[in-house]
Motif scaffolding. Structure first.
Motif, PDB file in Angstrom:
ATOM      1  N   THR A  46      46.592  62.009 -14.274  1.00  0.00           N
ATOM      2  CA  THR A  46      47.603  61.016 -14.601  1.00  0.00           C
ATOM      3  C   THR A  46      48.650  61.657 -15.506  1.00  0.00           C
ATOM      4  OG1 THR A  46      45.958  59.255 -14.501  1.00  0.00           O
ATOM      5  CG2 THR A  46      48.013  58.740 -15.622  1.00  0.00           C
ATOM      6  N   LEU A  47      49.920  61.422 -15.209  1.00  0.00           N
ATOM      7  CA  LEU A  47      51.034  61.951 -15.996  1.00  0.00           C
ATOM      8  C   LEU A  47      51.726  60.786 -16.702  1.00  0.00           C
ATOM      9  CD1 LEU A  47      53.098  64.258 -16.691  1.00  0.00           C
ATOM     10  CD2 LEU A  47      54.341  63.520 -14.650  1.00  0.00           C
ATOM     11  N   THR A  48      51.962  60.933 -18.004  1.00  0.00           N
ATOM     12  CA  THR A  48      52.661  59.910 -18.772  1.00  0.00           C
ATOM     13  C   THR A  48      53.846  60.543 -19.486  1.00  0.00           C
ATOM     14  OG1 THR A  48      50.584  58.734 -19.160  1.00  0.00           O
ATOM     15  CG2 THR A  48      52.441  58.143 -20.561  1.00  0.00           C
ATOM     16  N   LEU A  49      55.018  59.928 -19.339  1.00  0.00           N
ATOM     17  CA  LEU A  49      56.222  60.319 -20.078  1.00  0.00           C
ATOM     18  C   LEU A  49      56.584  59.158 -20.993  1.00  0.00           C
ATOM     19  CD1 LEU A  49      58.287  61.680 -17.060  1.00  0.00           C
ATOM     20  CD2 LEU A  49      56.958  63.015 -18.689  1.00  0.00           C
ATOM     21  N   ALA A  50      56.958  59.443 -22.237  1.00  0.00           N
ATOM     22  CA  ALA A  50      57.262  58.368 -23.184  1.00  0.00           C
ATOM     23  C   ALA A  50      58.410  58.778 -24.097  1.00  0.00           C
ATOM     24  CB  ALA A  50      56.039  58.031 -24.015  1.00  0.00           C
ATOM     25  N   ALA A  51      59.112  57.760 -24.587  1.00  0.00           N
ATOM     26  CA  ALA A  51      60.216  57.997 -25.525  1.00  0.00           C
ATOM     27  C   ALA A  51      60.337  56.817 -26.478  1.00  0.00           C
ATOM     28  CB  ALA A  51      61.525  58.187 -24.783  1.00  0.00           C
ATOM     29  N   THR A  52      60.720  57.125 -27.712  1.00  0.00           N
ATOM     30  CA  THR A  52      61.028  56.112 -28.714  1.00  0.00           C
ATOM     31  C   THR A  52      62.371  56.489 -29.318  1.00  0.00           C
ATOM     32  OG1 THR A  52      58.699  55.760 -29.207  1.00  0.00           O
ATOM     33  CG2 THR A  52      60.266  54.998 -30.841  1.00  0.00           C
ATOM     34  N   VAL A  53      63.309  55.541 -29.294  1.00  0.00           N
ATOM     35  CA  VAL A  53      64.669  55.804 -29.779  1.00  0.00           C
ATOM     36  C   VAL A  53      65.039  54.751 -30.809  1.00  0.00           C
ATOM     37  CG1 VAL A  53      67.101  55.973 -29.094  1.00  0.00           C
ATOM     38  CG2 VAL A  53      65.324  56.829 -27.571  1.00  0.00           C
ATOM     39  N   ASP A  54      65.570  55.201 -31.940  1.00  0.00           N
ATOM     40  CA  ASP A  54      66.076  54.286 -32.967  1.00  0.00           C
ATOM     41  C   ASP A  54      67.517  53.952 -32.604  1.00  0.00           C
ATOM     42  OD1 ASP A  54      66.917  52.917 -35.207  1.00  0.00           O
ATOM     43  OD2 ASP A  54      66.157  54.391 -36.639  1.00  0.00           O
ATOM     44  N   THR A  55      67.743  52.776 -32.019  1.00  0.00           N
ATOM     45  CA  THR A  55      69.078  52.413 -31.543  1.00  0.00           C
ATOM     46  C   THR A  55      70.046  52.097 -32.675  1.00  0.00           C
ATOM     47  OG1 THR A  55      68.474  50.084 -31.279  1.00  0.00           O
ATOM     48  CG2 THR A  55      68.148  51.522 -29.378  1.00  0.00           C
ATOM     49  N   VAL A  56      69.526  51.858 -33.872  1.00  0.00           N
ATOM     50  CA  VAL A  56      70.403  51.584 -35.012  1.00  0.00           C
ATOM     51  C   VAL A  56      70.972  52.895 -35.567  1.00  0.00           C
ATOM     52  CG1 VAL A  56      70.491  50.610 -37.344  1.00  0.00           C
ATOM     53  CG2 VAL A  56      69.148  49.479 -35.570  1.00  0.00           C
ATOM     54  N   ASN A  57      70.163  53.948 -35.530  1.00  0.00           N
ATOM     55  CA  ASN A  57      70.564  55.257 -36.063  1.00  0.00           C
ATOM     56  C   ASN A  57      70.555  56.299 -34.957  1.00  0.00           C
ATOM     57  OD1 ASN A  57      70.660  54.392 -38.882  1.00  0.00           O
ATOM     58  ND2 ASN A  57      68.442  54.193 -38.677  1.00  0.00           N
ATOM     59  N   LEU A  58      71.409  56.131 -33.968  1.00  0.00           N
ATOM     60  CA  LEU A  58      71.428  57.049 -32.828  1.00  0.00           C
ATOM     61  C   LEU A  58      71.798  58.478 -33.213  1.00  0.00           C
ATOM     62  CD1 LEU A  58      73.018  54.809 -30.055  1.00  0.00           C
ATOM     63  CD2 LEU A  58      70.682  55.668 -30.153  1.00  0.00           C
ATOM     64  N   ASN A  59      72.580  58.642 -34.270  1.00  0.00           N
ATOM     65  CA  ASN A  59      73.024  59.978 -34.666  1.00  0.00           C
ATOM     66  C   ASN A  59      71.958  60.758 -35.435  1.00  0.00           C
ATOM     67  OD1 ASN A  59      73.215  58.250 -36.818  1.00  0.00           O
ATOM     68  ND2 ASN A  59      75.016  59.221 -37.697  1.00  0.00           N
ATOM     69  N   GLU A  60      70.862  60.117 -35.835  1.00  0.00           N
ATOM     70  CA  GLU A  60      69.786  60.797 -36.550  1.00  0.00           C
ATOM     71  C   GLU A  60      68.696  61.181 -35.553  1.00  0.00           C
ATOM     72  OE1 GLU A  60      68.401  58.956 -40.159  1.00  0.00           O
ATOM     73  OE2 GLU A  60      70.303  57.913 -40.387  1.00  0.00           O
ATOM     74  N   SER A  61      68.773  62.391 -35.051  1.00  0.00           N
ATOM     75  CA  SER A  61      67.855  62.828 -33.997  1.00  0.00           C
ATOM     76  C   SER A  61      66.409  62.936 -34.481  1.00  0.00           C
ATOM     77  CB  SER A  61      68.308  64.152 -33.412  1.00  0.00           C
ATOM     78  OG  SER A  61      68.283  65.154 -34.409  1.00  0.00           O
ATOM     79  N   SER A  62      66.188  63.036 -35.787  1.00  0.00           N
ATOM     80  CA  SER A  62      64.817  63.153 -36.291  1.00  0.00           C
ATOM     81  C   SER A  62      64.024  61.860 -36.133  1.00  0.00           C
ATOM     82  CB  SER A  62      64.833  63.567 -37.766  1.00  0.00           C
ATOM     83  OG  SER A  62      65.440  62.550 -38.545  1.00  0.00           O
TER      84      SER A  62
END
Length: 74
Positions: A46-62
């Motif tokens: 089984t392959l799983t791809l996941a992402a979490t993005v802070d939409t309020v601070n898009l410019n802070e890649s950390s």
């Protein structure tokens, strides 16, 4: 529940594309958007791809997270 904390709110959904594929997403009150794609590649894998993005601070890649997992079960 810790004192002084506000109650959180989140909305999520899951869509089963077919018997081997699932897509999930969630967004919470803090603007955190989470998404995952899970695919059964074979009877053992089984392959799983996941992402979490802070939409309020898009410019802070950390604050953004991306990942991949491969599960192999005999």
């Amino acid at each position: 529940m810790a004192k002084g904390k506000d109650v959180g709110l989140a909305f999520g959904c899951m869509y089963k594309v077919d018997k081997d594929t699932t897509v999930k997403s969630k967004v919470d009150a803090d603007g955190i958007l989470s998404a995952s794609y899970k695919q059964k590649v074979s009877s053992m894998t089984t392959l799983t791809l996941a992402a979490t993005v802070d939409t309020v601070n898009l410019n802070e890649s950390s604050k953004h997270k991306f990942g991949m997992a491969v599960n192999i079960t005999p």
